[in-house]
Design a protein around this motif. Sequence first.
Motif, PDB file in Angstrom:
ATOM      1  N   ARG A  12       7.384   0.339  -9.324  1.00 19.13           N
ATOM      2  CA  ARG A  12       6.704   1.620  -9.163  1.00 19.13           C
ATOM      3  C   ARG A  12       7.305   2.701 -10.064  1.00 19.13           C
ATOM      4  O   ARG A  12       6.604   3.614 -10.516  1.00 19.13           O
ATOM      5  CB  ARG A  12       6.736   2.061  -7.697  1.00 19.13           C
ATOM      6  N   VAL A  70      -7.367   9.211  -4.613  1.00 20.10           N
ATOM      7  CA  VAL A  70      -6.327   8.224  -4.965  1.00 20.10           C
ATOM      8  C   VAL A  70      -5.485   8.706  -6.135  1.00 20.10           C
ATOM      9  O   VAL A  70      -4.293   8.382  -6.245  1.00 20.10           O
ATOM     10  CB  VAL A  70      -6.970   6.862  -5.279  1.00 20.10           C
ATOM     11  N   HIS A  77      -1.031   2.808  -8.205  1.00 10.06           N
ATOM     12  CA  HIS A  77      -2.232   2.360  -7.510  1.00 10.06           C
ATOM     13  C   HIS A  77      -3.443   2.445  -8.437  1.00 10.06           C
ATOM     14  O   HIS A  77      -3.433   3.156  -9.444  1.00 10.06           O
ATOM     15  CB  HIS A  77      -2.474   3.200  -6.252  1.00 10.06           C
ATOM     16  N   TYR A  79      -7.194   3.514  -9.414  1.00 14.53           N
ATOM     17  CA  TYR A  79      -8.271   4.473  -9.172  1.00 14.53           C
ATOM     18  C   TYR A  79      -9.516   3.904  -9.853  1.00 14.53           C
ATOM     19  O   TYR A  79      -9.540   3.712 -11.075  1.00 14.53           O
ATOM     20  CB  TYR A  79      -7.912   5.838  -9.749  1.00 14.53           C
ATOM     21  N   GLU A  97       3.821  12.040  -7.433  1.00 17.91           N
ATOM     22  CA  GLU A  97       2.782  12.107  -6.413  1.00 17.91           C
ATOM     23  C   GLU A  97       2.292  13.550  -6.271  1.00 17.91           C
ATOM     24  O   GLU A  97       3.076  14.492  -6.243  1.00 17.91           O
ATOM     25  CB  GLU A  97       3.331  11.607  -5.079  1.00 17.91           C
ATOM     26  N   ASP A 148     -10.561   0.494  -5.066  1.00 19.10           N
ATOM     27  CA  ASP A 148      -9.970   1.825  -5.205  1.00 19.10           C
ATOM     28  C   ASP A 148      -8.788   1.960  -4.246  1.00 19.10           C
ATOM     29  O   ASP A 148      -8.904   1.709  -3.048  1.00 19.10           O
ATOM     30  CB  ASP A 148     -11.030   2.880  -4.895  1.00 19.10           C
ATOM     31  N   GLY A 149      -7.642   2.343  -4.778  1.00 19.73           N
ATOM     32  CA  GLY A 149      -6.440   2.497  -3.965  1.00 19.73           C
ATOM     33  C   GLY A 149      -5.569   1.260  -3.878  1.00 19.73           C
ATOM     34  O   GLY A 149      -4.501   1.294  -3.248  1.00 19.73           O
ATOM     35  N   THR A 150      -5.971   0.155  -4.521  1.00 22.09           N
ATOM     36  CA  THR A 150      -5.165  -1.067  -4.495  1.00 22.09           C
ATOM     37  C   THR A 150      -3.787  -0.825  -5.109  1.00 22.09           C
ATOM     38  O   THR A 150      -3.660  -0.188  -6.154  1.00 22.09           O
ATOM     39  CB  THR A 150      -5.873  -2.192  -5.280  1.00 22.09           C
ATOM     40  N   ASP A 151      -2.753  -1.343  -4.461  1.00 23.13           N
ATOM     41  CA  ASP A 151      -1.384  -1.216  -4.968  1.00 23.13           C
ATOM     42  C   ASP A 151      -1.170  -2.236  -6.080  1.00 23.13           C
ATOM     43  O   ASP A 151      -1.142  -3.444  -5.831  1.00 23.13           O
ATOM     44  CB  ASP A 151      -0.393  -1.449  -3.832  1.00 23.13           C
ATOM     45  N   GLU A 158      -2.055 -10.532  -4.293  1.00 26.55           N
ATOM     46  CA  GLU A 158      -2.852  -9.322  -4.151  1.00 26.55           C
ATOM     47  C   GLU A 158      -3.992  -9.343  -5.178  1.00 26.55           C
ATOM     48  O   GLU A 158      -3.877  -9.976  -6.230  1.00 26.55           O
ATOM     49  CB  GLU A 158      -1.988  -8.079  -4.355  1.00 26.55           C
ATOM     50  N   ARG A 161      -2.831  -6.787  -9.907  1.00 26.59           N
ATOM     51  CA  ARG A 161      -1.411  -6.482 -10.111  1.00 26.59           C
ATOM     52  C   ARG A 161      -1.169  -6.231 -11.590  1.00 26.59           C
ATOM     53  O   ARG A 161      -1.917  -6.696 -12.447  1.00 26.59           O
ATOM     54  CB  ARG A 161      -0.522  -7.642  -9.662  1.00 26.59           C
TER      55      ARG A 161
END
Length: 223
Positions: A12, A70, A77, A79, A97, A148-151, A158, A161
């Motif tokens: 991150r 998002v 993440h 968008y 953020e 939308d908003g997937t990490d 997942e 990625r």
Amino acid sequence: MIAAHDRTPLPRSFFDRPVLEAAPALLGRLLVRELPEGRVVLRVTEVEAYAGESDPGSHAYRGRTARNAVMYGPPGHAYVYFTYGMWHCLNVVCGPEGFASGILLRAGEAVEGADIARLRRPTARRDHELAKGPARLATALGVDRALDGTDLCGPEGEPLRLLAGTPAPAALLRSGPRTGVSGEGGVHPWRYWIDGEQSVSPYRAHTPRRRSGTARGTTTKGS
């Protein structure tokens, strides 16, 4: 075959920095999409940076909405937005953020699963055309607003990625005006690409889109 060290997930912290640093650093990285038919891996070859509420070209320019929420974080993440009633586009949230900056993924080279991407892009004449442009990229990967908003820093398995890949050599990095962005937002040289890559989309200046019965156009914007 993709080397094991290239498959290390991007942390991150990679995204938690100014967008103009993160955007060119994303070139050469690997975008992984898990689909019912199997896995597609794209090597990112072209991106555009959008600098939040200070950027007239950004969806966040007029502040937070349900559509762009998002973008305000946390970083790392996805968008995803829908444009012109036809296409989805995939962006990566970055920066502190609350700042709402993001990177539009404009193009990529299919290094794994090209046959799977072709199921959604049957009109692509060659593999390097599968994800040549942001709408084609999202189509090839089956990306829509459900993601939308997937990490993008999530674990194996997942749906989306971003992995370390191999950063593009500095000697091959290029920058220029963003594609299709009008007015004050169109002057920034915040489109980045890897020189010589066939998957990179051609530059197009902003052209107003005329609606039926009127000469007024719409403005194309990124994230």
